[in-house]
Design an enzyme around this catalytic site. Structure first.
Site, short mmCIF file in Angstrom:
data_model
loop_
_atom_site.label_atom_id
_atom_site.label_comp_id
_atom_site.label_asym_id
_atom_site.label_seq_id
_atom_site.Cartn_x
_atom_site.Cartn_y
_atom_site.Cartn_z
N CYS A 46 -6.53 -0.63 -31.81
CA CYS A 46 -7.78 -0.19 -32.46
C CYS A 46 -8.85 0.07 -31.40
O CYS A 46 -9.94 -0.51 -31.42
CB CYS A 46 -8.25 -1.24 -33.45
SG CYS A 46 -7.08 -1.55 -34.78
N TYR A 104 3.57 -2.91 -12.44
CA TYR A 104 2.22 -2.95 -13.02
C TYR A 104 2.16 -2.32 -14.40
O TYR A 104 1.20 -1.65 -14.76
CB TYR A 104 1.22 -2.28 -12.07
CG TYR A 104 1.10 -3.00 -10.75
CD1 TYR A 104 0.55 -4.28 -10.69
CD2 TYR A 104 1.56 -2.42 -9.57
CE1 TYR A 104 0.46 -4.95 -9.48
CE2 TYR A 104 1.47 -3.09 -8.36
CZ TYR A 104 0.92 -4.35 -8.32
OH TYR A 104 0.84 -5.03 -7.14
N GLU A 127 4.68 -6.22 2.57
CA GLU A 127 4.76 -6.90 1.28
C GLU A 127 4.55 -5.86 0.18
O GLU A 127 3.45 -5.74 -0.38
CB GLU A 127 3.76 -8.05 1.19
CG GLU A 127 2.35 -7.68 1.62
CD GLU A 127 1.37 -8.84 1.56
OE1 GLU A 127 0.30 -8.67 0.95
OE2 GLU A 127 1.68 -9.90 2.14
N CYS A 128 5.59 -5.13 -0.13
CA CYS A 128 5.50 -4.02 -1.08
C CYS A 128 5.88 -4.47 -2.48
O CYS A 128 6.85 -5.20 -2.66
CB CYS A 128 6.42 -2.88 -0.65
SG CYS A 128 6.01 -2.21 0.98
N GLY A 129 5.14 -4.01 -3.47
CA GLY A 129 5.45 -4.31 -4.86
C GLY A 129 5.78 -3.06 -5.63
O GLY A 129 6.93 -2.79 -5.97
N ARG A 130 4.76 -2.24 -5.90
CA ARG A 130 4.94 -1.00 -6.65
C ARG A 130 6.06 -0.14 -6.07
O ARG A 130 6.90 0.38 -6.79
CB ARG A 130 3.62 -0.22 -6.61
CG ARG A 130 3.63 1.08 -7.37
CD ARG A 130 2.38 1.92 -7.06
NE ARG A 130 1.18 1.11 -7.01
CZ ARG A 130 0.44 0.81 -8.06
NH1 ARG A 130 0.76 1.27 -9.25
NH2 ARG A 130 -0.65 0.06 -7.92
N GLY A 163 0.77 -1.23 0.00
CA GLY A 163 0.00 0.00 0.00
C GLY A 163 0.80 1.28 0.00
O GLY A 163 0.24 2.36 -0.10
#
Length: 417
Positions: free
Chosen positions: A358, A387, A280-283, A242
């Site tokens: 398209c 992401y 638990e950090c990702g970004r 978060g």
């Protein structure tokens, strides 16, 4: 880009990426489209963050943000473990390390995934429902094992405002807080499970370091109260991720040092002896050191608006469309124009950056004021390390995939993902 590096250090790293893009362009005739990951910067930033964490905290990387093998190998010696949300992600981690701790979360875990979690020696499983607990208990019993779990709780709030909310409102995540007494009673009949604590991942992309520290303190206070009420030995509180990235103002980022300082004062007061807090950090781990480069193919005007069409689009870099923001970028000028026909350009105009798909939703940046852009120039999108490729619909329209370039120790390597 004030993260852990000084502004000068980040500018140096950024120039290195831009120069690599220019060199790649000179080496090929096809329009350039590439992801670039500065692994040296990724290691340095992550090491700096882990180093200042209090002793009762550990940082795990949530690989859903970017699960490329090169990224995992760079982070494995630095972070305390990886957080995963599928058996496929478990296998990706185990290809990189046979023993690094794994946290396994996410709703709707299948029997095969729970079996795989036991087979691959997952450290903790985050249980999302009573049905999931029943399944896991039966599987653990068939293997004559006792499995450590954390109960994921969807709090009733109130919670801080953030870009995405997974708790504090009806969602598919976790056990509703008001159902906890019933859940704890049912768990007494599940002898193959050991409840070690609680998992809270209530929101995403929070930019307020003080509010996030207050939230972690609230998590710990609740967990201690519940442990006392239900007679649990509280070993872990997983505070989720978060921690946010500010895509609108790159110089104004989440204040890690302030957050860590408050963990060591405000949150420490709420931590019971022997308790470990997991993040638990990702970004927040990988976003800042990844870039997306896309060459300008065309510049056109339509119904009074200007569009910059690039090689690529949201099938490569879905983040701007997913989060409905205009992603920042810079123009890397390319002076060579080897064609006999006129070079499309714009000067001192407002334009939107779009891709090759398209669909009118293939937009990377909307109504941005620009000084000068020409066909053949390259747009470099920073903060694209999380992401982006990982959540994109890669094969829509069957366009070629972008190149993936990993920069480290004065060298570079390219590869497929």
């Amino acid at each position: 880009m004030a993260l852990v590096f000084t502004g000068k250090q980040m500018q140096t790293e950024h120039r290195r990426v831009a120069e690599t893009v220019r060199e790649r362009k000179q080496m090929q005739s096809e329009p350039i489209c590439a992801y670039l990951h500065n692994l040296d910067a990724l290691r340095k930033v992550t090491e700096s963050r882990v180093k200042v964490l209090p002793g009762f905290c550990k940082l795990f990387y949530a690989i859903k943000a970017n699960s490329e093998e090169a990224i995992l190998r760079a982070l494995a010696p630095i972070v305390h473990g990886f957080e995963v949300a599928s058996l496929g992600e478990i296998k990706k981690v185990r290809q990189v390390s046979a023993d690094i701790p794994i946290l396994f979360g996410g709703p709707g875990k299948t029997e095969a995934e729970l079996e795989g979690a036991l087979q691959h020696d997952v450290h903790l499983i985050h249980a999302e429902s009573m049905h999931e607990l029943n399944k896991l208990n039966a599987i653990a019993g068939s293997h004559n094992k006792k499995v450590s779990v954390l109960l994921r709780i969807n709090l009733k709030g109130p919670l801080p405002q953030a870009k995405l909310a997974m708790g504090g409102r009806p969602t598919q995540f976790g056990i509703e807080e008001e159902q906890l007494p019933q859940a704890m009673e049912q768990i007494k009949a599940l002898p193959n499970l050991q409840v070690e604590g609680f998992h809270f991942h209530s929101l995403s992309n929070n930019l307020d370091a003080e509010a996030h520290a207050e939230l972690v303190r609230y998590y710990c206070t609740l967990a201690r109260r519940w442990a006392e009420t239900y007679g649990l030995t509280l070993r872990y509180v997983n505070a989720g991720g978060g921690l946010g990235v500010n895509y609108a103002e790159l110089e104004q980022q989440f204040d890690w040092n302030h957050f860590v300082g408050r963990l060591d004062s405000l949150v420490k007061e709420a931590v019971s002896p022997g308790l470990m807090i997991y993040f638990e950090c990702g970004r927040y781990v990988t976003a800042a050191t990844g870039y997306y480069a896309a060459e300008v193919l065309d510049i056109k005007r339509n119904h009074g608006k200007c569009y910059i069409v690039v090689r690529g689009g949201t099938h490569h870099f879905r983040l701007p469309s997913s989060w409905q923001h205009s992603h920042p970028f810079e123009v890397i000028p390319v002076e060579e124009w080897p064609h006999p026909y006129e070079r499309p350009s714009l000067n001192q105009e407002m334009a939107s950056v779009v891709g090759q798909l398209c669909t009118p939703k293939d937009v990377l940046a909307q109504d941005v004021q620009l000084e000068r852009v020409r066909a053949g120039d390259i747009l470099l999108f920073p903060y694209a390390g999380a992401y982006g490729w990982a959540i994109s619909h890669h094969d829509f329209l069957s366009h070629p995939h972008p190149e993936h370039i990993y920069l480290e120790s004065g060298t570079e390597a390219g590869g497929d993902v």
